[in-house]
Design a protein around this motif. Sequence first.
Motif: not given
Length: 364
Positions: A245-261
């Motif tokens: 549900g929402k928990v899995l979707s939240w984690i998926e959204n957190w992993l998506k489009d991350r950036e680092q420097r």
Amino acid sequence: MFFKYIRSRKPAKQPVGPLDDRDTKGVLKDDKVIAEKLNGFFASVFTAEDVREIPKPELAFVGDKSEELSRIEVSREEVLELIDKLNSNKSPGPDGIHLRVLKELKCEVAELLTKVCILSFKSASVPNDWKLANVTPIFKKGSRGDPGNYRPVSLTSVPGKLVKTIVKNKIVRHIEKHKLLSNSQHGFCKGKSCLTNLLEFFEGVNKHVDKGDPVDIVYLDFQKAFDKVPHQRLICKLSCHGIKGKVLSWIENWLKDREQRVGINGKFSEWRGVTSSVPQGSVLGPILFNLFINDLEKGVNNEVTKFVDDTKLLKIVKTKADCEELQKDLTKLSDWATKWQMKFNVDKCKVMHIGKNNPNYTYN
């Protein structure tokens, strides 16, 4: 501090590695150049996931739908408690919000942050600021001129960490309640540690050796383990552990489009996209990684012990047939790595032959 060492030493006659970046007069270039090289290397190890056919793991969670972890509720008191536990000496993330500010204004901040949490969980979306990471390169060993000898540790938004701590705590309770994590795992587990891993494993080894039985131990190590975790395969694994549900979707959204420097002495590289990985130094990273490799030893007949990604395989080897059976288990582990797009670091994989009558079999 370790980059000061690079800059202060005498110029070598031959370059010692990618970080040994000198101009025509033999003078090392500035921190930003080194940061760019490190960030380029860190990004180069990410997995290009094959999403055409995602493997389906065996179900680890077999409870009722009502027992799935599909939603998260949060209260102001829970947020206040987490703020109180913050260490004021820790560094802030890319948003520059310092922990001391949050602690001194906790009553004012808690109300607003609780509303942000509720909205984030309800919409299953993560603010973009929480997806950014300042990476600190931590030297491990070997040549300081080799970027492969540095571990990338991510510094992220402190408010974002608070929310991820709430998610992590809910996942841990879900796992413990339903006993979902393999007993072979000792890393980031309550009541277990590197010490329990070693004591339990070598107690088993000594038991066999005391009986005079020859034993082979295979030490396995994944290459850039945290950095190479492919996101869609990870999401599939989480779903099979009852995270829905929402928990899995939240984690998926957190992993998506991350950036680092990468940052060195206040100088930063350009931003780069993060296409795989669970961030090292993050709150959620360790528990997500444990769930990703939870089924590593499925179908393996011999004893396996894990401390996060460091894996040990043990077998009594009295005959060639025993050795061949251990080889079959190694092949199964290799097949698992291929299936889930992970790689073993062959240079760090070793075999220890113990016992006077050990066949000293050569494993592949």
